[in-house]
Design a protein around this motif. Sequence first.
Motif, short mmCIF file in Angstrom:
data_model
loop_
_atom_site.label_atom_id
_atom_site.label_comp_id
_atom_site.label_asym_id
_atom_site.label_seq_id
_atom_site.Cartn_x
_atom_site.Cartn_y
_atom_site.Cartn_z
N GLU A 19 0.99 -1.18 0.10
CA GLU A 19 -0.13 -0.16 0.01
C GLU A 19 0.89 1.19 -0.03
N ILE A 20 2.11 1.28 0.77
CA ILE A 20 3.08 2.27 0.93
C ILE A 20 3.59 2.50 -0.52
N ASP A 21 3.85 1.41 -1.08
CA ASP A 21 4.49 1.35 -2.41
C ASP A 21 3.64 2.03 -3.54
N ASP A 22 2.38 1.72 -3.37
CA ASP A 22 1.55 2.27 -4.39
C ASP A 22 1.38 4.02 -4.23
N LEU A 23 1.31 4.24 -2.98
CA LEU A 23 1.11 5.91 -2.77
C LEU A 23 2.44 6.46 -3.19
N VAL A 24 3.58 5.86 -2.88
CA VAL A 24 4.80 6.56 -3.42
C VAL A 24 4.80 6.57 -4.96
N ALA A 25 4.45 5.44 -5.65
CA ALA A 25 4.47 5.63 -7.10
C ALA A 25 3.38 6.54 -7.46
N PHE A 26 2.36 6.62 -6.66
CA PHE A 26 1.34 7.85 -7.39
C PHE A 26 1.77 9.06 -7.16
N PHE A 27 2.56 9.33 -6.15
CA PHE A 27 3.29 10.63 -5.79
C PHE A 27 4.40 10.91 -6.83
N GLU A 28 4.97 10.05 -7.17
CA GLU A 28 6.31 10.05 -8.07
C GLU A 28 5.62 10.10 -9.79
N SER A 29 4.45 9.71 -9.74
CA SER A 29 3.98 9.81 -11.22
C SER A 29 3.46 11.38 -11.54
N LEU A 30 3.23 11.66 -10.44
CA LEU A 30 2.75 13.19 -10.41
C LEU A 30 3.74 14.23 -10.61
N GLY A 31 5.17 13.89 -10.15
CA GLY A 31 6.38 14.73 -10.16
C GLY A 31 6.06 15.96 -9.40
N GLY A 32 5.31 15.82 -8.33
CA GLY A 32 5.45 17.08 -7.47
C GLY A 32 4.52 18.31 -8.02
N VAL A 33 4.04 18.29 -9.35
CA VAL A 33 3.53 19.24 -9.99
C VAL A 33 2.05 19.18 -10.43
N THR A 34 1.63 17.85 -10.54
CA THR A 34 0.43 17.77 -11.36
C THR A 34 -0.53 17.57 -10.07
N LYS A 35 -1.59 18.34 -10.05
CA LYS A 35 -2.67 18.35 -9.04
C LYS A 35 -3.58 17.06 -8.91
N PHE A 36 -4.00 16.69 -7.87
CA PHE A 36 -4.91 15.80 -7.96
C PHE A 36 -5.92 16.17 -6.80
N ARG A 37 -7.32 15.47 -6.71
CA ARG A 37 -8.38 15.83 -5.91
C ARG A 37 -8.01 15.18 -4.47
N PHE A 38 -8.43 15.96 -3.40
CA PHE A 38 -8.30 15.33 -1.92
C PHE A 38 -9.63 15.80 -1.07
N ASP A 39 -10.09 14.95 -0.44
CA ASP A 39 -11.34 15.17 0.25
C ASP A 39 -10.93 15.63 1.71
N LEU A 40 -11.18 16.72 1.99
CA LEU A 40 -10.97 17.26 3.23
C LEU A 40 -11.95 17.26 3.89
#
Length: 81
Positions: A19-40
């Motif tokens: 699960e942590i590996d999936d999260l890291v892969a997601f963050f890496e795929s966005l390169g720190g610049v692509t936005k995504f939706r987050f439920d706050l």
Amino acid sequence: INALQQEMSVSFSTRPKAEIDDLVAFFESLGGVTKFRFDLADSNAGSSTETIKVICDDWSQKWEYDNFYSLDATFKRVYEA
């Protein structure tokens, strides 16, 4: 344009390594610049949530025990015109 800067610290604690590996892969795929939706969650309105757009350019993971890891990330809110 909104000059307000909003950052949120988000933690995913004691999760299976996959699960942590999936999260890291997601963050890496966005390169720190692509936005995504987050439920706050809105703590002032009971169980309601607000969906916002964020970027994540900072995260770290650590081993907890056995096959369990934790991940801490910083989400920065993105305001669109």
